[in-house]
Design a protein around this motif. Structure first.
Motif, PDB file in Angstrom:
ATOM      1  N   ALA A 229      -5.931   9.982 -14.961  1.00  0.00           N
ATOM      2  CA  ALA A 229      -4.587   9.954 -15.543  1.00  0.00           C
ATOM      3  C   ALA A 229      -4.029   8.537 -15.557  1.00  0.00           C
ATOM      4  O   ALA A 229      -3.150   8.216 -16.365  1.00  0.00           O
ATOM      5  N   LEU A 230      -4.526   7.695 -14.674  1.00  0.00           N
ATOM      6  CA  LEU A 230      -4.046   6.316 -14.612  1.00  0.00           C
ATOM      7  C   LEU A 230      -4.341   5.553 -15.895  1.00  0.00           C
ATOM      8  O   LEU A 230      -3.593   4.639 -16.259  1.00  0.00           O
ATOM      9  N   ALA A 231      -5.403   5.914 -16.584  1.00  0.00           N
ATOM     10  CA  ALA A 231      -5.778   5.188 -17.795  1.00  0.00           C
ATOM     11  C   ALA A 231      -4.644   5.195 -18.818  1.00  0.00           C
ATOM     12  O   ALA A 231      -4.324   4.157 -19.411  1.00  0.00           O
ATOM     13  N   GLU A 232      -4.036   6.346 -19.034  1.00  0.00           N
ATOM     14  CA  GLU A 232      -2.944   6.413 -20.011  1.00  0.00           C
ATOM     15  C   GLU A 232      -1.735   5.614 -19.546  1.00  0.00           C
ATOM     16  O   GLU A 232      -1.040   4.986 -20.350  1.00  0.00           O
ATOM     17  N   THR A 233      -1.477   5.608 -18.241  1.00  0.00           N
ATOM     18  CA  THR A 233      -0.383   4.799 -17.706  1.00  0.00           C
ATOM     19  C   THR A 233      -0.645   3.321 -17.955  1.00  0.00           C
ATOM     20  O   THR A 233       0.238   2.587 -18.417  1.00  0.00           O
TER      21      THR A 233
ATOM     22  N   HIS B 251       0.857  -1.191   0.000  1.00  0.00           N
ATOM     23  CA  HIS B 251       0.000   0.000   0.000  1.00  0.00           C
ATOM     24  C   HIS B 251       0.891   1.238   0.000  1.00  0.00           C
ATOM     25  O   HIS B 251       1.816   1.337   0.803  1.00  0.00           O
ATOM     26  N   THR B 252       0.597   2.185  -0.884  1.00  0.00           N
ATOM     27  CA  THR B 252       1.364   3.440  -0.927  1.00  0.00           C
ATOM     28  C   THR B 252       0.416   4.604  -1.157  1.00  0.00           C
ATOM     29  O   THR B 252      -0.383   4.584  -2.100  1.00  0.00           O
ATOM     30  N   ARG B 253       0.499   5.614  -0.289  1.00  0.00           N
ATOM     31  CA  ARG B 253      -0.286   6.824  -0.493  1.00  0.00           C
ATOM     32  C   ARG B 253       0.513   8.011   0.014  1.00  0.00           C
ATOM     33  O   ARG B 253       0.954   8.023   1.159  1.00  0.00           O
ATOM     34  N   ALA B 254       0.716   8.988  -0.881  1.00  0.00           N
ATOM     35  CA  ALA B 254       1.463  10.210  -0.551  1.00  0.00           C
ATOM     36  C   ALA B 254       2.847   9.872   0.004  1.00  0.00           C
ATOM     37  O   ALA B 254       3.349  10.568   0.889  1.00  0.00           O
ATOM     38  N   ALA B 255       3.452   8.807  -0.536  1.00  0.00           N
ATOM     39  CA  ALA B 255       4.746   8.355  -0.007  1.00  0.00           C
ATOM     40  C   ALA B 255       5.591   7.689  -1.084  1.00  0.00           C
ATOM     41  O   ALA B 255       6.442   6.843  -0.773  1.00  0.00           O
ATOM     42  N   TRP B 256       5.417   8.068  -2.331  1.00  0.00           N
ATOM     43  CA  TRP B 256       6.074   7.342  -3.410  1.00  0.00           C
ATOM     44  C   TRP B 256       7.584   7.512  -3.418  1.00  0.00           C
ATOM     45  O   TRP B 256       8.321   6.560  -3.747  1.00  0.00           O
ATOM     46  N   ASP B 257       8.105   8.682  -3.071  1.00  0.00           N
ATOM     47  CA  ASP B 257       9.562   8.860  -3.035  1.00  0.00           C
ATOM     48  C   ASP B 257      10.189   7.931  -2.003  1.00  0.00           C
ATOM     49  O   ASP B 257      11.197   7.252  -2.284  1.00  0.00           O
ATOM     50  N   ALA B 258       9.600   7.899  -0.823  1.00  0.00           N
ATOM     51  CA  ALA B 258      10.113   7.010   0.222  1.00  0.00           C
ATOM     52  C   ALA B 258       9.942   5.547  -0.180  1.00  0.00           C
ATOM     53  O   ALA B 258      10.814   4.709   0.102  1.00  0.00           O
TER      54      ALA B 258
ATOM     55  N   GLY C 275       6.049  -9.224  -5.413  1.00  0.00           N
ATOM     56  CA  GLY C 275       4.731  -8.929  -4.893  1.00  0.00           C
ATOM     57  C   GLY C 275       3.941  -8.027  -5.808  1.00  0.00           C
ATOM     58  O   GLY C 275       4.189  -7.944  -7.011  1.00  0.00           O
ATOM     59  N   VAL C 276       2.966  -7.334  -5.210  1.00  0.00           N
ATOM     60  CA  VAL C 276       2.044  -6.470  -5.946  1.00  0.00           C
ATOM     61  C   VAL C 276       2.034  -5.085  -5.321  1.00  0.00           C
ATOM     62  O   VAL C 276       1.901  -4.953  -4.093  1.00  0.00           O
ATOM     63  N   PHE C 277       2.160  -4.070  -6.136  1.00  0.00           N
ATOM     64  CA  PHE C 277       1.895  -2.703  -5.697  1.00  0.00           C
ATOM     65  C   PHE C 277       0.399  -2.471  -5.874  1.00  0.00           C
ATOM     66  O   PHE C 277      -0.084  -2.218  -6.973  1.00  0.00           O
ATOM     67  N   HIS C 278      -0.297  -2.608  -4.751  1.00  0.00           N
ATOM     68  CA  HIS C 278      -1.755  -2.543  -4.730  1.00  0.00           C
ATOM     69  C   HIS C 278      -2.238  -1.135  -5.041  1.00  0.00           C
ATOM     70  O   HIS C 278      -1.600  -0.138  -4.684  1.00  0.00           O
ATOM     71  N   ALA C 279      -3.365  -1.049  -5.761  1.00  0.00           N
ATOM     72  CA  ALA C 279      -3.997   0.232  -6.104  1.00  0.00           C
ATOM     73  C   ALA C 279      -2.988   1.185  -6.736  1.00  0.00           C
ATOM     74  O   ALA C 279      -2.909   2.360  -6.366  1.00  0.00           O
ATOM     75  N   TYR C 280      -2.236   0.682  -7.706  1.00  0.00           N
ATOM     76  CA  TYR C 280      -1.211   1.528  -8.323  1.00  0.00           C
ATOM     77  C   TYR C 280      -1.873   2.732  -8.984  1.00  0.00           C
ATOM     78  O   TYR C 280      -2.873   2.603  -9.693  1.00  0.00           O
ATOM     79  N   SER C 281      -1.282   3.913  -8.754  1.00  0.00           N
ATOM     80  CA  SER C 281      -1.907   5.139  -9.259  1.00  0.00           C
ATOM     81  C   SER C 281      -0.908   6.154  -9.796  1.00  0.00           C
ATOM     82  O   SER C 281      -1.292   7.260 -10.175  1.00  0.00           O
ATOM     83  N   GLU C 282       0.374   5.781  -9.842  1.00  0.00           N
ATOM     84  CA  GLU C 282       1.394   6.718 -10.321  1.00  0.00           C
ATOM     85  C   GLU C 282       1.614   6.563 -11.825  1.00  0.00           C
ATOM     86  O   GLU C 282       0.920   5.805 -12.499  1.00  0.00           O
ATOM     87  N   GLY C 283       2.611   7.264 -12.338  1.00  0.00           N
ATOM     88  CA  GLY C 283       2.859   7.274 -13.768  1.00  0.00           C
ATOM     89  C   GLY C 283       3.804   6.178 -14.229  1.00  0.00           C
ATOM     90  O   GLY C 283       4.237   5.317 -13.459  1.00  0.00           O
ATOM     91  N   VAL C 284       4.154   6.244 -15.509  1.00  0.00           N
ATOM     92  CA  VAL C 284       5.005   5.234 -16.128  1.00  0.00           C
ATOM     93  C   VAL C 284       6.405   5.257 -15.535  1.00  0.00           C
ATOM     94  O   VAL C 284       7.024   4.201 -15.336  1.00  0.00           O
ATOM     95  N   GLU C 285       6.936   6.439 -15.220  1.00  0.00           N
ATOM     96  CA  GLU C 285       8.307   6.526 -14.704  1.00  0.00           C
ATOM     97  C   GLU C 285       8.454   5.773 -13.387  1.00  0.00           C
ATOM     98  O   GLU C 285       9.411   4.997 -13.195  1.00  0.00           O
ATOM     99  N   VAL C 286       7.523   5.985 -12.459  1.00  0.00           N
ATOM    100  CA  VAL C 286       7.590   5.277 -11.175  1.00  0.00           C
ATOM    101  C   VAL C 286       7.397   3.781 -11.388  1.00  0.00           C
ATOM    102  O   VAL C 286       8.087   2.957 -10.776  1.00  0.00           O
ATOM    103  N   TYR C 287       6.468   3.415 -12.250  1.00  0.00           N
ATOM    104  CA  TYR C 287       6.270   1.990 -12.578  1.00  0.00           C
ATOM    105  C   TYR C 287       7.579   1.358 -13.053  1.00  0.00           C
ATOM    106  O   TYR C 287       7.962   0.270 -12.596  1.00  0.00           O
ATOM    107  N   GLU C 288       8.267   2.009 -13.963  1.00  0.00           N
ATOM    108  CA  GLU C 288       9.502   1.444 -14.504  1.00  0.00           C
ATOM    109  C   GLU C 288      10.588   1.349 -13.444  1.00  0.00           C
ATOM    110  O   GLU C 288      11.334   0.362 -13.396  1.00  0.00           O
TER     111      GLU C 288
ATOM    112  N   VAL D  31       9.942   4.207  -3.258  1.00  0.00           N
ATOM    113  CA  VAL D  31      10.948   3.838  -4.259  1.00  0.00           C
ATOM    114  C   VAL D  31      12.313   3.664  -3.595  1.00  0.00           C
ATOM    115  O   VAL D  31      13.064   2.724  -3.900  1.00  0.00           O
ATOM    116  N   ARG D  32      12.638   4.538  -2.660  1.00  0.00           N
ATOM    117  CA  ARG D  32      13.939   4.453  -1.983  1.00  0.00           C
ATOM    118  C   ARG D  32      14.054   3.179  -1.154  1.00  0.00           C
ATOM    119  O   ARG D  32      15.042   2.438  -1.266  1.00  0.00           O
ATOM    120  N   ILE D  33      13.054   2.899  -0.317  1.00  0.00           N
ATOM    121  CA  ILE D  33      13.131   1.729   0.564  1.00  0.00           C
ATOM    122  C   ILE D  33      13.112   0.441  -0.246  1.00  0.00           C
ATOM    123  O   ILE D  33      13.900  -0.483   0.016  1.00  0.00           O
TER     124      ILE D  33
END
Length: 299
Positions: A220-224, A157-164, A185-198, A166-168
């Motif tokens: 915006a998730l649709a395009e991702t 689960h990730t919300r308002a914490a994507w930088d942390a 595993g699975v990044f549940h409820a993924y909602s970020e862009g292509v860069e973070v996904y990659e 990705v680092r951890i």
């Protein structure tokens, strides 16, 4: 690890038994109080919508018995995860006791529940309160390592914490590789862009849970999702939350995962049966025997 991810997320194109495969809701809270009045009816609606299997993440000890009870009642359809949700750490002086309970339950699952299918729901959530970054981060790392010890995937689960996040994940992935293992595993409820996904996909063997947000108007998730290979996706509802269109404003439930499936099919220019087949195969690969192998011929 990189070879396995490459097979999963880049070039692997298998032939699936499309028409026989049922949908898998890889993240739902069907044991929540919101379903007390019609839980069995919701299960029936899910079956009628083609949902064969539901994976149920833990939150904390307050809801464990509800989770375990549902899995005991429907072992052929419901599989439990075990973990401590990040928001259950906030303002909780006993969060380390909760974490110790998670470890004990992973070592010895309750009678009648069966093996846990993943360590989850774990992660980082700084949306409501950012005073507990250190505590949430510590609990997340501990549970990532528990998953490695038990050779289980994680539901993150990730919300308002994507930088942390990705680092951890990057740090723990490097430590895992040094020991000859791999984060998965699975990044549940993924909602970020292509860069973070990659960036995340490069760290281990990861799938990305897509839910109702992808169906929202102007999402915006649709395009991702359009740019993400089907071989990297799984379906979820996160019910009773994040209800997809055309049911926004209502309580979410597992039957509605078909709307997510249909939207992903639209985005990828294919049919819903293909998306169902690929995402269910992805879930089986990640969660193994705990995910089950239900097909229409089994019913």
């Amino acid at each position: 690890c990189s070879e396995e991810r490459s097979e999963c997320c880049e070039t692997k194109k298998e032939r699936y038994s499309v028409m026989e495969t049922m949908l898998t809701d890889t993240h739902c809270h069907l044991y929540a109080e919101e379903f007390d009045a019609d839980r069995e009816a919701a299960l029936q609606r899910a079956a009628e919508a083609g949902v064969g299997r539901m994976l149920l993440p833990a939150i904390d000890s307050e809801s464990h018995e509800r989770l375990f009870g549902l899995c005991r009642a429907h072992p052929d359809r419901c599989a439990a995860m075990m973990g401590l949700h990040p928001t259950s750490i906030n303002d909780n002086p006993r969060w380390r006791e909760e974490l110790a309970l998670v470890a004990r339950l992973l070592d010895a699952p309750p009678e009648g529940v069966g093996a846990f299918c993943a360590v989850g729901e774990i992660g980082l959530d700084f949306y409501w309160d950012d005073r507990f970054v250190r505590e949430q981060s510590e609990a997340f790392v501990v549970q990532l390592r528990l998953a490695r010890r038990h050779d289980l995937p994680v539901a993150v689960h990730t919300r308002a914490a994507w930088d942390a996040m990705v680092r951890i994940v990057g740090e723990e992935a490097e430590a895992a590789r040094a020991e000859g293992s791999c984060l998965r595993g699975v990044f549940h409820a993924y909602s970020e862009g292509v860069e973070v996904y990659e960036r995340l996909a490069a760290t281990g063997d990861w799938l990305f849970g897509i839910g109702g947000v992808v169906t929202f108007r102007k999402s915006a998730l649709a395009e991702t999702v359009r740019r993400m290979p089907l071989e990297c996706l799984v379906l979820e509802t996160d019910c009773p939350y994040l209800t997809p269109a055309p049911h926004r404003g209502e309580r979410n439930e597992p039957a509605y995962v078909r709307h997510v499936c249909e939207k992903i099919a639209e985005l990828h220019g294919t049919d819903a049966a293909t998306v169902a087949a690929v995402t269910t195969a992805n879930a089986r690969r990640m969660f193994g025997k705990c995910e089950g192998a239900t097909t229409r011929n089994d019913k």
